[in-house]
Scaffold this motif. Structure first.
Motif, PDB file in Angstrom:
ATOM      1  N   ILE A   2       0.867  -1.186   0.000  1.00 40.75           N
ATOM      2  CA  ILE A   2       0.000   0.000   0.000  1.00 40.75           C
ATOM      3  C   ILE A   2       0.896   1.227   0.000  1.00 40.75           C
ATOM      4  O   ILE A   2       1.815   1.328   0.805  1.00 40.75           O
ATOM      5  CB  ILE A   2      -0.923   0.036   1.227  1.00 40.75           C
ATOM      6  N   VAL A  63      -9.562  -8.271   1.266  1.00 36.23           N
ATOM      7  CA  VAL A  63      -8.839  -7.693   0.128  1.00 36.23           C
ATOM      8  C   VAL A  63      -9.715  -6.692  -0.617  1.00 36.23           C
ATOM      9  O   VAL A  63      -9.263  -5.596  -0.963  1.00 36.23           O
ATOM     10  CB  VAL A  63      -8.327  -8.799  -0.825  1.00 36.23           C
ATOM     11  N   THR A  67      -8.526  -2.790  -0.733  1.00 36.09           N
ATOM     12  CA  THR A  67      -8.203  -2.206  -2.039  1.00 36.09           C
ATOM     13  C   THR A  67      -9.211  -1.128  -2.425  1.00 36.09           C
ATOM     14  O   THR A  67      -8.841  -0.113  -3.008  1.00 36.09           O
ATOM     15  CB  THR A  67      -8.118  -3.274  -3.144  1.00 36.09           C
ATOM     16  N   SER A  71      -8.226   2.806  -3.012  1.00 36.44           N
ATOM     17  CA  SER A  71      -8.582   3.481  -4.254  1.00 36.44           C
ATOM     18  C   SER A  71      -9.391   4.746  -3.993  1.00 36.44           C
ATOM     19  O   SER A  71      -9.139   5.794  -4.588  1.00 36.44           O
ATOM     20  CB  SER A  71      -9.374   2.524  -5.150  1.00 36.44           C
ATOM     21  N   THR A  76      -2.427   3.559  -3.748  1.00 38.90           N
ATOM     22  CA  THR A  76      -2.326   2.338  -4.534  1.00 38.90           C
ATOM     23  C   THR A  76      -2.201   1.147  -3.602  1.00 38.90           C
ATOM     24  O   THR A  76      -1.589   1.230  -2.540  1.00 38.90           O
ATOM     25  CB  THR A  76      -1.116   2.359  -5.488  1.00 38.90           C
ATOM     26  N   CYS A  77      -2.797   0.046  -4.001  1.00 41.24           N
ATOM     27  CA  CYS A  77      -2.775  -1.157  -3.187  1.00 41.24           C
ATOM     28  C   CYS A  77      -2.700  -2.364  -4.113  1.00 41.24           C
ATOM     29  O   CYS A  77      -3.474  -2.470  -5.061  1.00 41.24           O
ATOM     30  CB  CYS A  77      -4.045  -1.222  -2.335  1.00 41.24           C
ATOM     31  N   THR A  78      -1.755  -3.249  -3.849  1.00 38.12           N
ATOM     32  CA  THR A  78      -1.663  -4.498  -4.596  1.00 38.12           C
ATOM     33  C   THR A  78      -1.671  -5.653  -3.601  1.00 38.12           C
ATOM     34  O   THR A  78      -1.205  -5.521  -2.469  1.00 38.12           O
ATOM     35  CB  THR A  78      -0.385  -4.575  -5.452  1.00 38.12           C
ATOM     36  N   PHE A  79      -2.215  -6.781  -4.032  1.00 35.21           N
ATOM     37  CA  PHE A  79      -2.327  -7.964  -3.193  1.00 35.21           C
ATOM     38  C   PHE A  79      -1.576  -9.105  -3.841  1.00 35.21           C
ATOM     39  O   PHE A  79      -1.711  -9.345  -5.039  1.00 35.21           O
ATOM     40  CB  PHE A  79      -3.801  -8.335  -3.018  1.00 35.21           C
TER      41      PHE A  79
END
Length: 85
Positions: A2, A63, A67, A71, A76-79
């Protein structure tokens, strides 16, 4: 992962990282969720349940919530799933 690059990024990050609690407040007592800081910007979520299907459903809820919150706050957020063996 994140990332919040805004001047109030720490506050946004705090809001993002606690947003999942509301979505999981009514979980069965046999489900356990923990979130850890690996080292900014990396965080880890552990979900323990009696069966795989329940654990997967809880993880998806978390998740999606995290996320979505990231947003909406301009972060930004990636899993990435990491299997423990």
């Amino acid at each position: 992962t994140i990332r919040c690059m805004q001047s109030d990024g720490v506050e946004r990050l705090r809001k993002i990282l606690t947003s999942w609690k509301e979505a999981t407040k009514d979980l069965d007592e046999n489900v356990r969720v923990r979130m850890f800081i690996v080292g900014p910007p990396k965080y880890r979520v552990d979900v323990e349940a009696l069966d795989y299907k329940t654990a997967e459903q809880v993880m998806k809820t978390i998740v999606d919530r995290v996320t979505g919150e990231a947003s909406s706050l301009g972060c930004t957020c990636t899993f990435e799933r990491v299997e423990r063996g």
